[in-house]
Design a protein around this motif. Structure first.
Motif, PDB file in Angstrom:
ATOM      1  N   ALA A  17       0.832  -1.198   0.011  1.00 31.70           N
ATOM      2  CA  ALA A  17       0.124  -0.087  -0.078  1.00 31.70           C
ATOM      3  C   ALA A  17       0.872   1.109   0.023  1.00 31.70           C
ATOM      4  CB  ALA A  17      -0.972  -0.174   1.093  1.00 31.70           C
ATOM      5  N   ASP A  18       2.338   1.195   0.142  1.00 26.83           N
ATOM      6  CA  ASP A  18       3.120   2.268   0.287  1.00 26.83           C
ATOM      7  C   ASP A  18       3.970   2.098  -0.680  1.00 26.83           C
ATOM      8  OD1 ASP A  18       4.171  -0.278   1.507  1.00 26.83           O
ATOM      9  OD2 ASP A  18       5.552   0.797   2.764  1.00 26.83           O
ATOM     10  N   GLY A  19       4.681   3.218  -0.915  1.00 24.48           N
ATOM     11  CA  GLY A  19       5.676   3.381  -2.082  1.00 24.48           C
ATOM     12  C   GLY A  19       6.799   2.491  -1.592  1.00 24.48           C
ATOM     13  N   SER A  20       7.275   1.488  -2.469  1.00 24.32           N
ATOM     14  CA  SER A  20       8.039   0.420  -2.218  1.00 24.32           C
ATOM     15  C   SER A  20       8.964   0.014  -3.090  1.00 24.32           C
ATOM     16  CB  SER A  20       7.099  -0.838  -1.778  1.00 24.32           C
ATOM     17  OG  SER A  20       7.949  -2.117  -1.867  1.00 24.32           O
ATOM     18  N   GLY A  21      10.266  -0.087  -2.671  1.00 22.57           N
ATOM     19  CA  GLY A  21      11.259  -0.788  -3.359  1.00 22.57           C
ATOM     20  C   GLY A  21      10.987  -2.249  -3.802  1.00 22.57           C
ATOM     21  N   THR A  22      10.395  -2.925  -2.784  1.00 24.83           N
ATOM     22  CA  THR A  22      10.030  -4.214  -3.063  1.00 24.83           C
ATOM     23  C   THR A  22       9.219  -4.402  -4.277  1.00 24.83           C
ATOM     24  OG1 THR A  22      10.535  -4.718  -0.941  1.00 24.83           O
ATOM     25  CG2 THR A  22       9.235  -6.397  -2.135  1.00 24.83           C
ATOM     26  N   THR A  23       8.166  -3.380  -4.308  1.00 20.41           N
ATOM     27  CA  THR A  23       7.355  -3.177  -5.628  1.00 20.41           C
ATOM     28  C   THR A  23       8.086  -2.890  -6.813  1.00 20.41           C
ATOM     29  OG1 THR A  23       5.343  -2.699  -4.134  1.00 20.41           O
ATOM     30  CG2 THR A  23       5.529  -2.168  -6.338  1.00 20.41           C
ATOM     31  N   ALA A  24       8.807  -2.125  -6.531  1.00 25.48           N
ATOM     32  CA  ALA A  24       9.858  -1.740  -8.018  1.00 25.48           C
ATOM     33  C   ALA A  24      10.623  -3.090  -8.488  1.00 25.48           C
ATOM     34  CB  ALA A  24      10.693  -0.819  -7.511  1.00 25.48           C
ATOM     35  N   ILE A  25      10.976  -3.649  -7.653  1.00 21.90           N
ATOM     36  CA  ILE A  25      11.801  -4.931  -8.112  1.00 21.90           C
ATOM     37  C   ILE A  25      10.861  -5.868  -8.572  1.00 21.90           C
ATOM     38  CG2 ILE A  25      13.301  -6.933  -7.184  1.00 21.90           C
ATOM     39  CD1 ILE A  25      14.284  -5.035  -4.993  1.00 21.90           C
ATOM     40  N   PHE A  26       9.711  -5.977  -8.022  1.00 20.23           N
ATOM     41  CA  PHE A  26       8.931  -7.148  -8.390  1.00 20.23           C
ATOM     42  C   PHE A  26       8.169  -6.746  -9.662  1.00 20.23           C
ATOM     43  CE2 PHE A  26       4.430  -9.146  -7.872  1.00 20.23           C
ATOM     44  CZ  PHE A  26       4.789 -10.547  -8.104  1.00 20.23           C
ATOM     45  N   THR A  27       7.766  -5.581  -9.785  1.00 23.61           N
ATOM     46  CA  THR A  27       7.146  -5.108 -11.201  1.00 23.61           C
ATOM     47  C   THR A  27       7.978  -5.068 -12.174  1.00 23.61           C
ATOM     48  OG1 THR A  27       7.462  -2.614 -10.266  1.00 23.61           O
ATOM     49  CG2 THR A  27       5.206  -3.912 -10.053  1.00 23.61           C
ATOM     50  N   ASP A  28       9.457  -4.590 -11.823  1.00 28.29           N
ATOM     51  CA  ASP A  28      10.283  -4.695 -12.923  1.00 28.29           C
ATOM     52  C   ASP A  28      10.520  -5.985 -13.511  1.00 28.29           C
ATOM     53  OD1 ASP A  28      12.938  -3.341 -14.131  1.00 28.29           O
ATOM     54  OD2 ASP A  28      13.704  -4.988 -13.448  1.00 28.29           O
ATOM     55  N   TYR A  29      10.665  -7.073 -12.703  1.00 28.64           N
ATOM     56  CA  TYR A  29      10.367  -8.507 -13.213  1.00 28.64           C
ATOM     57  C   TYR A  29       9.337  -8.787 -14.034  1.00 28.64           C
ATOM     58  CZ  TYR A  29       9.636 -13.421 -13.134  1.00 28.64           C
ATOM     59  OH  TYR A  29       9.681 -14.847 -13.513  1.00 28.64           O
ATOM     60  N   LEU A  30       8.000  -8.399 -13.383  1.00 28.69           N
ATOM     61  CA  LEU A  30       7.058  -8.695 -14.114  1.00 28.69           C
ATOM     62  C   LEU A  30       6.839  -8.036 -15.505  1.00 28.69           C
ATOM     63  CD1 LEU A  30       4.350  -8.838 -11.444  1.00 28.69           C
ATOM     64  CD2 LEU A  30       5.452 -10.575 -12.551  1.00 28.69           C
ATOM     65  N   ALA A  31       7.254  -6.934 -15.437  1.00 29.34           N
ATOM     66  CA  ALA A  31       7.166  -6.147 -16.839  1.00 29.34           C
ATOM     67  C   ALA A  31       8.357  -6.577 -17.929  1.00 29.34           C
ATOM     68  CB  ALA A  31       7.332  -4.639 -16.628  1.00 29.34           C
ATOM     69  N   LYS A  32       9.264  -7.084 -17.484  1.00 30.64           N
ATOM     70  CA  LYS A  32      10.450  -7.839 -18.457  1.00 30.64           C
ATOM     71  C   LYS A  32       9.888  -9.162 -18.843  1.00 30.64           C
ATOM     72  CE  LYS A  32      14.686  -6.000 -16.283  1.00 30.64           C
ATOM     73  NZ  LYS A  32      16.029  -6.282 -15.509  1.00 30.64           N
ATOM     74  N   THR A  33       9.189  -9.728 -18.120  1.00 31.22           N
ATOM     75  CA  THR A  33       8.778 -10.959 -18.734  1.00 31.22           C
ATOM     76  C   THR A  33       7.252 -11.228 -19.318  1.00 31.22           C
ATOM     77  OG1 THR A  33       7.714 -11.673 -16.679  1.00 31.22           O
ATOM     78  CG2 THR A  33      10.184 -12.236 -16.910  1.00 31.22           C
ATOM     79  N   SER A  34       6.457  -9.933 -18.968  1.00 30.84           N
ATOM     80  CA  SER A  34       5.168  -9.853 -19.662  1.00 30.84           C
ATOM     81  C   SER A  34       4.771  -8.563 -20.249  1.00 30.84           C
ATOM     82  CB  SER A  34       4.034 -10.278 -18.688  1.00 30.84           C
ATOM     83  OG  SER A  34       2.853  -9.735 -19.114  1.00 30.84           O
ATOM     84  N   SER A  35       4.971  -8.471 -21.673  1.00 30.17           N
ATOM     85  CA  SER A  35       4.668  -7.212 -22.612  1.00 30.17           C
ATOM     86  C   SER A  35       3.260  -6.722 -22.129  1.00 30.17           C
ATOM     87  CB  SER A  35       4.525  -7.526 -23.853  1.00 30.17           C
ATOM     88  OG  SER A  35       3.764  -8.376 -24.426  1.00 30.17           O
ATOM     89  N   MET A  36       2.298  -7.662 -21.627  1.00 26.16           N
ATOM     90  CA  MET A  36       0.962  -7.346 -21.328  1.00 26.16           C
ATOM     91  C   MET A  36       0.975  -6.390 -19.837  1.00 26.16           C
ATOM     92  SD  MET A  36      -2.275  -9.488 -20.632  1.00 26.16           S
ATOM     93  CE  MET A  36      -2.434 -10.326 -22.070  1.00 26.16           C
ATOM     94  N   PHE A  37       1.877  -7.063 -19.122  1.00 31.64           N
ATOM     95  CA  PHE A  37       1.846  -6.379 -17.914  1.00 31.64           C
ATOM     96  C   PHE A  37       2.633  -5.219 -17.906  1.00 31.64           C
ATOM     97  CE2 PHE A  37       3.597  -5.285 -13.917  1.00 31.64           C
ATOM     98  CZ  PHE A  37       2.679  -5.665 -12.764  1.00 31.64           C
ATOM     99  N   LYS A  38       3.611  -5.101 -18.602  1.00 31.04           N
ATOM    100  CA  LYS A  38       4.366  -3.796 -19.048  1.00 31.04           C
ATOM    101  C   LYS A  38       3.739  -2.669 -19.504  1.00 31.04           C
ATOM    102  CE  LYS A  38       8.576  -1.834 -21.518  1.00 31.04           C
ATOM    103  NZ  LYS A  38       9.579  -2.452 -22.240  1.00 31.04           N
TER     104      LYS A  38
END
Length: 345
Positions: free
Chosen positions: A162-183
């Motif tokens: 719910a907060d601004g998160s580096g863990t989220t940044a790492i996680f979404t960076d991975y998802l965006a790299k592996t899924s163009s739809m997510f990106k």
């Protein structure tokens, strides 16, 4: 001291009391704030450093975005973030940045009868779960990837930060790299708009871990130390080399092995979706931000002593929590090329 550390871990802050030495001189009192990702190891380092030197670290585990705000406001001696600051922004604000520890972000679930690592997924499937395209554990795509595994059907609740998160940044960076739809539909960063219909927010890694443990059929993402401490069920992931791997310090180290920190401006980079048969695909570093010309130079000097202690004497403590210590070659580079820019007393 152990009971104090336990209480601090529950409260999301390290605050080990400063005591006077026999000469009547008080030890230094350092302040830091930011990422929850490295909090367990910072707590352990702080306890050991306090016992050795008498100096206190007061670290507030408030999330990476909060850490960046606090250091820019000059209310702390250092900020901590898992979402590295770009080199141009560091230069503009008179800051330096260095990685302090490496760890892994882990998808965790609360699905009845499923053992840790038993469910296997690839990046695109995980991305579809987190954007709500796959909304039930009985989905055919999950079943095809997990032959022979009994996964009970049930609507999936997505648990996010719910907060601004580096863990989220790492996680979404991975998802965006592996899924163009997510990106394209969600993107990446410390804070994103999660589209899944059934989404619950939690503050810090602590909050996400608590919500996943509480909500049946949920899935979330936390730094591995939180999954291990709370005995959570993790998902095995297919890495870039096509191998299914489980999270631990060895697979985190394998992912980070090819990173040449000295060649990266500001040392800021993600380590997601790294090559290597043994690499955990959602690996990342946590970074420290300090001013080149700090207002409190004595405290800045003590911060450098603290991290020097952590780099030299804190490796075993980090490994016990399944973090990966920075390599000696990297910490030597940090001392000579980053810390040398800080005007510390």
């Amino acid at each position: 001291m152990k009971s104090l550390l336990k209480t601090a871990l529950l409260n999301g802050a390290i605050s080990i009391a400063v005591v006077a030495s026999s000469s009547g001189v008080f030890a230094a009192d350092m302040t830091g704030a930011g990422a929850t990702f490295p909090y367990p190891v910072y707590a352990k380092w702080a306890e050991a450093y306090k016992a050795k030197t008498g100096s206190n670290l007061n670290y507030q585990s408030i999330g990476s975005s909060g850490g960046i705000k606090q250091i820019k406001a000059k209310t702390v001696d250092f900020g901590a973030t898992d979402n590295p600051v770009k080199f141009d922004d560091l230069e503009k604000d008179g800051l330096v940045q260095f990685p302090a520890i490496i760890g892994g972000v882990v998808p965790v679930i609360n699905v009845e009868g499923v053992k840790p690592g038993e469910i296997k997924l690839d990046g695109p499937t995980l991305a579809d779960i987190f954007q709500g395209v796959i909304s039930d554990w009985g989905d055919k795509r999950i079943a095809i990837m997990n032959p022979g595994v009994k996964i009970p059907s049930g609507p999936i609740t997505v648990v996010v930060r719910a907060d601004g998160s580096g863990t989220t940044a790492i996680f979404t960076d991975y998802l965006a790299k592996t899924s163009s739809m997510f990106k394209d539909s969600v993107g990446s960063g410390a804070s994103v708009k999660w589209p899944a219909a059934s989404t619950v927010g939690g503050k810090g890694n602590e909050g996400v871990a608590a919500n996943v443990s509480r909500v049946k059929n949920s899935v979330g993402y936390v730094e591995y130390a939180y999954a291990k401490k709370n005995k959570m069920t993790f998902i095995s992931l297919k890495n870039k080399d096509g191998q299914f791997v489980a999270p631990d310090d060895l697979t985190f180290a394998a992912a980070a092995a090819g990173t040449d920190w000295a060649k990266i401006p500001g040392m800021g980079t993600f380590i997601t979706n790294a090559s290597g048969a043994k690499s955990w695909p959602i690996t990342g570093a946590s970074f420290i931000l300090m001013y080149k010309d700090p207002d409190n130079k004595a405290n800045a000097a003590e911060v450098l002593k603290f991290f020097d202690f952590a780099f030299k004497d804190g490796k075993k403590m980090a490994e016990d929590l399944d973090y990966v210590p920075m390599p000696d070659s990297t910490t030597d580079f940090i001392r000579k090329n980053v810390w040398s820019k800080i005007k510390a007393k």
